[in-house]
Design a protein around this motif. Structure first.
Motif, mmCIF file in Angstrom:
data_model
loop_
_atom_site.group_PDB
_atom_site.id
_atom_site.type_symbol
_atom_site.label_atom_id
_atom_site.label_comp_id
_atom_site.label_asym_id
_atom_site.label_seq_id
_atom_site.Cartn_x
_atom_site.Cartn_y
_atom_site.Cartn_z
ATOM 1 N N TYR A 54 0.837 -1.198 0.000
ATOM 2 C CA TYR A 54 0.000 0.000 0.000
ATOM 3 C C TYR A 54 0.872 1.249 0.000
ATOM 4 O O TYR A 54 1.902 1.281 0.665
ATOM 5 N N LEU A 55 0.434 2.272 -0.725
ATOM 6 C CA LEU A 55 1.021 3.603 -0.646
ATOM 7 C C LEU A 55 0.079 4.448 0.191
ATOM 8 O O LEU A 55 -1.144 4.381 0.017
ATOM 9 N N VAL A 56 0.644 5.249 1.094
ATOM 10 C CA VAL A 56 -0.156 6.085 1.982
ATOM 11 C C VAL A 56 0.309 7.533 1.851
ATOM 12 O O VAL A 56 1.507 7.811 1.958
ATOM 13 N N TRP A 57 -0.629 8.439 1.599
ATOM 14 C CA TRP A 57 -0.344 9.864 1.516
ATOM 15 C C TRP A 57 -1.066 10.586 2.648
ATOM 16 O O TRP A 57 -2.234 10.314 2.926
ATOM 17 N N LYS A 58 -0.401 11.556 3.276
ATOM 18 C CA LYS A 58 -1.006 12.467 4.254
ATOM 19 C C LYS A 58 -0.761 13.878 3.716
ATOM 20 O O LYS A 58 0.390 14.268 3.503
ATOM 21 N N ASP A 64 -4.861 20.152 -2.034
ATOM 22 C CA ASP A 64 -4.197 19.233 -2.952
ATOM 23 C C ASP A 64 -5.000 17.957 -3.098
ATOM 24 O O ASP A 64 -5.999 17.742 -2.407
ATOM 25 N N SER A 65 -4.551 17.093 -3.997
ATOM 26 C CA SER A 65 -5.153 15.778 -4.201
ATOM 27 C C SER A 65 -4.104 14.858 -4.811
ATOM 28 O O SER A 65 -3.036 15.299 -5.222
ATOM 29 N N LYS A 87 -9.042 13.027 -2.671
ATOM 30 C CA LYS A 87 -9.007 14.395 -2.157
ATOM 31 C C LYS A 87 -9.155 14.452 -0.640
ATOM 32 O O LYS A 87 -9.336 15.523 -0.098
ATOM 33 N N ASP A 88 -9.114 13.325 0.033
ATOM 34 C CA ASP A 88 -9.453 13.292 1.457
ATOM 35 C C ASP A 88 -8.322 13.695 2.399
ATOM 36 O O ASP A 88 -8.547 13.877 3.589
#
Length: 175
Positions: A54-58, A64-65, A87-88
């Motif tokens: 999994y890739l995780v973005w914060k 941004d999105s 977009k969360d």
């Protein structure tokens, strides 16, 4: 006899999970960097991604999105027709196949300033070092159709090893 059956079951569980452990990778600082515009791809080149990881973005979802896009849209920073749009501010993407995945920022002008990422995913089992794999190619070296960066011999080594272990365990049970 019962203890042999329990031992076999435990070993089978161990081998199943040791070859299929998914990992999470945090894509740190999903933002424009004027000092090192290609830092995200340098990070991806030094990482080993496998099917199921999994890739995780914060990030700030109001500013941004994260867009998963085709190779052409990645190269042209085209935000008009993403494969997926997030977009969360707390995005997790499962890498469900081998080959390259392309991500760009959905914020105006950010992709053009280097806020984009290519992740090359290896097939199952390619992470283990004892199997004699070679490093994945740099994402920037990929031209043409997506090809998984593994060799057919890798599966044979892993599968052959598992068969030898299972045959040995079966032999212990029959004795």
């Amino acid at each position: 006899m019962a203890s042999s059956t329990v031992s076999l079951a435990l070993l089978l569980v161990f081998f199943t999970f040791s070859f299929s452990e998914a990992k999470e990778f945090l894509v740190s600082s999903w933002e424009v960097s004027s000092s090192e515009p290609d830092r995200l791809n340098k990070w991806a080149e030094s990482s080993r991604f496998q099917v199921g990881d999994y890739l995780v973005w914060k990030y700030d979802g109001k500013k941004d999105s994260v867009l998963q896009v085709s190779r052409g849209d990645y190269l042209n920073c085209n935000t008009k027709s993403p494969i997926e749009e997030h977009k969360d501010g707390n995005t997790t993407v499962r890498l469900d196949r081998s080959g390259p995945f392309y991500f760009i920022s959905g914020a105006d002008g950010h992709c053009q300033k280097g806020q984009r990422l290519i992740v090359v995913v290896m097939s199952h089992g390619a992470r283990s070092g004892f199997m004699g794999i070679t490093p994945a190619p740099s994402p920037m070296e990929i031209d043409g159709p997506a090809v998984a960066p593994t060799s057919g011999a890798l599966g044979l080594k892993r599968d052959g090893y598992c068969l030898v272990v299972l045959a040995s365990l079966l032999g212990l049970l029959l004795v």
